[in-house]
Design a protein around this motif. Structure first.
Motif, short mmCIF file in Angstrom:
data_model
loop_
_atom_site.label_atom_id
_atom_site.label_comp_id
_atom_site.label_asym_id
_atom_site.label_seq_id
_atom_site.Cartn_x
_atom_site.Cartn_y
_atom_site.Cartn_z
N SER A 675 0.51 -1.03 0.15
CA SER A 675 0.21 0.18 0.01
C SER A 675 0.76 0.98 -0.01
O SER A 675 2.51 1.38 0.51
CB SER A 675 -0.63 -0.55 1.46
N GLU A 676 0.45 2.45 -0.59
CA GLU A 676 1.51 3.29 -0.55
C GLU A 676 1.57 3.75 0.97
O GLU A 676 2.51 4.76 1.29
CB GLU A 676 -0.05 4.82 -1.20
N SER A 677 0.23 4.27 2.07
CA SER A 677 1.21 4.31 3.42
C SER A 677 1.98 3.47 3.49
O SER A 677 3.12 3.35 4.47
CB SER A 677 -0.29 3.92 4.28
N ASP A 678 1.99 2.08 3.52
CA ASP A 678 3.08 1.34 4.12
C ASP A 678 4.78 1.32 3.59
O ASP A 678 5.60 1.27 4.11
CB ASP A 678 2.92 -0.46 4.07
N THR A 679 4.27 1.79 2.17
CA THR A 679 5.80 2.18 1.47
C THR A 679 6.11 4.02 1.88
O THR A 679 7.17 3.85 2.31
CB THR A 679 5.38 2.90 0.07
N GLN A 680 5.48 4.92 2.23
CA GLN A 680 5.98 6.24 2.41
C GLN A 680 6.89 5.91 4.41
O GLN A 680 7.39 6.28 4.34
CB GLN A 680 4.68 6.92 2.80
N ALA A 681 5.58 5.31 4.84
CA ALA A 681 6.49 4.35 6.37
C ALA A 681 8.12 4.18 5.87
O ALA A 681 8.69 4.38 6.78
CB ALA A 681 5.29 3.68 7.24
N PHE A 682 7.65 3.16 5.29
CA PHE A 682 9.34 2.42 5.15
C PHE A 682 10.03 3.77 4.08
O PHE A 682 11.47 3.18 4.93
CB PHE A 682 9.37 1.21 3.85
N ALA A 683 9.88 4.53 3.98
CA ALA A 683 10.35 5.38 2.92
C ALA A 683 11.35 6.41 3.97
O ALA A 683 12.00 6.65 4.46
CB ALA A 683 9.71 6.01 1.80
N GLN A 684 10.26 6.99 5.39
CA GLN A 684 10.59 7.28 6.16
C GLN A 684 11.44 6.82 6.50
O GLN A 684 12.32 7.79 7.35
CB GLN A 684 9.11 7.80 6.53
N THR A 685 11.40 5.73 6.85
CA THR A 685 12.72 5.32 8.07
C THR A 685 14.14 5.55 7.32
O THR A 685 15.35 5.67 7.62
CB THR A 685 12.52 3.23 8.26
N LEU A 686 13.82 5.21 5.83
CA LEU A 686 14.93 5.63 5.11
C LEU A 686 15.56 6.68 5.38
O LEU A 686 16.62 6.86 5.69
CB LEU A 686 14.88 5.33 3.43
#
Length: 919
Positions: A675-686
């Motif tokens: 999902s967009e939200s899960d991917t955004q969350a992962f991107a933020q961890t980077l």
């Protein structure tokens, strides 16, 4: 027929009146069609006095049939219809397969049938093709796997057909006239190429009825009947050939230990797969595993379990290990540790929950496997038709339906030191004989009695334990909703230091994803020394990840950490549910990576061995490696890096790895069921924590060396064969130039092979290819020959290219249009699976094709090209005309300078330092 959950194909199994076993597959997504015929005949069926005859038969089927007498008629036709044809000959099977665009499939199938059923066996063609067989044999004389295979053959029961020499050569075939060989080939073909002895698989977007009609039209005339051989072969090994050790000296530096247990044929147990659980437990790489123990002792670096030769009355169960120099000295302790592991499995491993876990993984692999290309699918299924009943043709390799503890115990009972063969493959061993044909030095002797006794009663090793239940077993199959905004890659976040792209899958619809994390490092600009240390560091990281995330890897979460010219990359794939979490843990481990001096020394030793061995690669491979180094500013040759790796020390490794991580740029791409939200969350961890502190630079440019003249480069090679590679760099990199390069190479590929390989028999390895470097197009032509010198090979290539204008001009208008349409279709052919689409989109991001439409633009451009444009383009082969070129050629230490055309590159690093760069 058992069909997996996400399989969109339709299947039909049938048997023709003549006995031909057929599986038809309608794949509605396929833009290509494919066929494969598998024949129950291999080198086991060779006459004892003419070993290699089945291999010669395979070659001869391509050289004309009664209906199509021109050699390579099918290959030529397929080159106009987007496909190709190939074959192999094994121990008890031979296989022929091809693919083509759907529009050309019917006529290709007609030619395929004629090729299989009515070959010419022309005596003149036989005499000529013996040169190709001999060149192939000579090539394999430098192949350590083939050399090891021959030792295996010589040390088994000589009455078993496995002992036969499978390749053939001039020494064997030269004993017979072309007429005698023709008669033997005809007899072999007549005996085994019968419908009941063959299977056929077709894969196409055609309806099953249409495919069945083609099948009956072209294959119903195959001769009836089956070759009824009892296959009552004697045992593969005599009693004195078990409980032995074989000491073998390889050509390349290697330290391997292969423990083989001689078993019965196990295919009959495919529903319960008793060896599956055993190989899983021996091959575990996590904490407490046999490999973990051997690594901690400093004895081994890798281990695999479960491979080995298999046939109609035999199965070798192999445990293969890469040893360290210390492990080579302690090989007896390594083997005893294996028997301690086997004892632990007997005591604790045969449990219902472990079987259930393996059964679940098998079901997951079956349900969620990527669909192969049409030709790979046809090849696989045609073979399966010989081994599985119709209901299990698709599932037989995957599914386990019955827990059979007594059968598992029965297999373990055969894994004893008395039923074992040890192969110790080390440099500089004491040997007393040489294997025929390949001259492999080896010795064979009984294992010491005391050693066998110790293996029968192995000591318990406290550090060994069997794996815990796999935490990655549960897979969420509830798919995320697809947002139309993300059907093509979109940047979720973008800074000077990081770009994160995201794309959802709306076609394959499986709970899977592909994640690419590519890091550019400012430190690579320091040159070869830093890159030498980078090789060691990435090898250590990958090994640690293999150990710590082994449970994930066997549960369908895959990962690969590797070096590239700009830095390093982590690629993860498989089930999407826990993949971001795993990648986050891996990145944290990479940034914090700590290692011991022993780990460093082991990785350094492995890199030295790999680099030394690469210097022994066959000449044509050495030429391609040097071309890659020459064309890319941030690539360095093995010759330059090897001394640096040899001199690497632990303190400097820590210093260099700090430099490597000091200033990074990250380009990331997530594609699949997220999902967009899960991917955004992962991107933020980077963008947070330790990793974010290191993201400090922009992306490094991927430049290419400009070939401003016609150059030549000598490449030192160990093998005796001569080899040349003539590479042309296209004048520019716009869509028209790329299209011209692709089209020209395709126009020349088939005639180049036919003239220089089939007709002139210059060598076994002959070919051409489209070869872009860092997005800049080019093409190369290569030959490796055991009998002709480099000057002759270069002259033949240049003569061919000189005549290419006339050849292209003589192509009929219908063939001209067919070739263009075929290439245009290939460029826009549909992806067969998620991983293929992910790779294509990731490549587009790297190429800055941010509309993701370059294949469509190239396809349109190729259709628009005129013959005059191509002819003008080809003039660059014979005059400068904007082309640059480099001729790479093999040289041995005892050879004098060769009179070849071109500006000689004496010092490759210096040449690159002074060269003009493109982009």
């Amino acid at each position: 027929m058992i069909i997996s959950t996400y399989d969109r194909c339709h299947y039909r199994h049938l048997k023709l009146d003549n006995g031909l076993n057929v599986l038809l597959v309608q794949d509605p997504d396929s833009r290509k069609s494919a066929a494969c015929a598998a024949i129950a005949m291999g080198h086991f069926q060779d006459p004892t006095h003419c070993q290699g005859l089945a291999h010669l038969l395979e070659h001869m089927l391509f050289l004309g049939s009664q209906s199509y007498p021109v050699a390579n008629h099918l290959a030529d036709y397929l080159s106009l219809n987007g496909g190709h044809v190939n074959a192999w000959t094994g121990t008890e099977q031979s296989s022929f397969y091809f693919d083509a665009f759907n529009s050309g499939f019917a006529h290709a199938l007609e030619q395929f049938s004629a090729m299989l059923s009515k070959p010419l066996f022309d005596p003149q063609a036989i005499s000529s093709e013996l040169n190709a067989i001999d060149a192939e044999f000579r090539l394999k004389q430098q192949d350590d796997l083939r050399r090891l295979y021959q030792v295996h053959k010589e040390t088994c029961n000589p009455a078993h057909p496995f002992s036969k020499f499978s390749v053939g050569n001039q020494e064997i075939f030269g004993q017979f006239s072309a007429g005698q060989l023709q008669q033997m080939l005809m007899q072999l073909h007549q005996k085994y190429y019968r419908a009941g002895n063959m299977s056929l698989s077709l894969v196409s977007d055609m309806t099953l009825d249409e495919q069945e009609d083609l099948c009956r039209r072209y294959f119903a005339a195959l001769p009836h009947g089956k070759t009824n051989e009892a296959n009552a072969y004697p045992p593969l090994y005599l009693p004195e050939q078990l409980g032995v050790i074989l000491n073998i000296t390889p050509l390349k530096t290697a330290r391997r230990l292969i423990v083989s247990f001689a078993l019965e044929d196990v295919h009959q147990y495919y529903l319960s797969k008793p060896l599956n659980l055993i190989s899983h437990l021996i091959g575990d790489e996590g904490p407490g595993s046999l490999l973990c123990y051997l690594r901690n002792q400093g004895w081994a670096t890798s281990l695999s379990a479960g491979g080995g030769i298999q046939g109609s009355n035999f199965k070798d169960f192999n445990v293969s290990m890469q040893l360290t120099p210390l492990g080579a000295a302690h090989w007896q302790e390594v083997v005893k540790a294996l028997f301690s592991c086997l004892q632990l499995i007997r005591q604790q491993g045969i449990t219902q929950w472990r079987f259930d876990e393996r059964q679940a993984f098998g079901q997951m692999a079956f349900d969620f496997h990527d669909k192969p290309k049409a030709m790979d699918m046809a090849s696989h299924l045609a073979t399966q038709l010989h081994f599985y009943p119709p209901q299990h043709l698709l599932s037989g390799e995957y599914l386990m339906d019955t827990f059979a503890p007594e059968l598992i115990k029965h297999m373990l009972e055969q894994m004893t030191p008395d039923n074992m063969r040890l192969k110790l493959i080390l440099p500089d061993q004491v040997t007393d004989r040489a294997a025929r044909w390949y001259q492999t030095p080896y010795s064979i002797s009984p294992l010491p009695t005391d050693f066998i006794k110790q293996c029968r009663q192995p000591k318990e090793i406290d550090e060994l334990r069997l794996p815990e239940p796999n935490p990655y077993l549960s897979v969420h199959t509830q798919l995320n909703e697809v947002d139309q905004r993300f059907l093509l890659p979109v940047k979720l976040c973008s800074t000077n230091n990081l770009s994160f792209w995201f794309c959802q899958d709306d076609e394959f619809r499986q709970p899977k994803g592909e994640l690419y994390l590519s890091f550019d490092s400012q430190a690579v600009m320091q040159g070869a020394n830093l890159c030498a240390y980078k090789r060691i560091w990435t090898a250590m990281v990958q090994e640690r990840l293999n150990q710590d995330f082994y449970q994930a890897s066997i549960a369908g979460l895959h990962f690969h950490f590797y070096a590239h010219q700009g830095g390093f990359s982590l690629h993860t794939s498989g089930f999407s549910h826990q993949q971001f979490t795993m990648a986050e843990q891996m990145l944290r481990q990479i940034v914090r990576f700590d290692y011991t001096r022993d780990e460093f020394e082991q990785a350094k030793t492995r890199q030295i061995q790999a680099m030394q061995n690469s210097l022994l690669n066959k000449p044509v491979n050495r030429l391609f490696s040097h071309l890659s180094v020459l064309m890319q500013p941030l690539s360095f040759s093995m010759e330059d890096m090897l001394p640096m790796v040899e001199d690497a020390d632990f303190a400097q490794m820590q210093n260099q790895h700090t430099h490597l991580l000091a200033a990074l740029h990250l380009e990331a791409f997530a594609h699949g069921d997220w999902s967009e939200s899960d991917t955004q969350a992962f991107a933020q961890t980077l963008q947070q924590g330790e990793l974010a502190e290191k993201l400090r630079i922009g992306t490094l440019p991927r430049q290419v060396i400009a070939l401003t003249d016609n150059y030549q480069l000598a490449v030192p090679c160990q093998a005796d064969d001569n080899a040349v590679l003539l590479y042309f760099q296209t004048p520019c990199a716009d869509v028209e130039c790329i299209a011209l390069t692709i089209l020209t190479e395709q126009l020349l590929a088939a005639p180049f092979f036919n003239q220089l390989r089939t007709q002139k028999q210059l060598g076994y390895l002959v070919g051409s290819g489209y070869m872009p470097y860092n997005q800049h197009p080019g093409m190369g032509f290569y030959i490796q020959s055991p009998q002709y010198d480099n000057a002759t090979l270069v002259r033949e290539i240049r003569d061919f290219l000189h005549q290419s204008l006339a050849g292209i001009a003589s192509i009929s208008e219908s063939d001209w249009q067919a070739i263009k349409q075929g290439i245009a279709k290939q460029l826009i052919s549909k992806d067969t699976g998620l991983s293929m689409r992910s790779q294509r989109l990731w490549l587009a991001i790297g190429n800055e094709d941010l509309n993701f439409d370059q294949p469509q633009r190239l396809s349109k451009q190729i259709l628009a090209l005129s013959r005059e444009q191509v002819l003008h383009f080809c003039q660059g082969f014979n005059a400068s005309n904007g082309f640059g070129s480099v001729l790479l050629y093999s040289t041995q230490s005892d050879q004098s300078a060769q009179p070849l055309q071109g500006v000689h590159i004496d010092n490759l690093p210096q040449f690159k330092a002074n060269a003009r760069l493109i982009r």
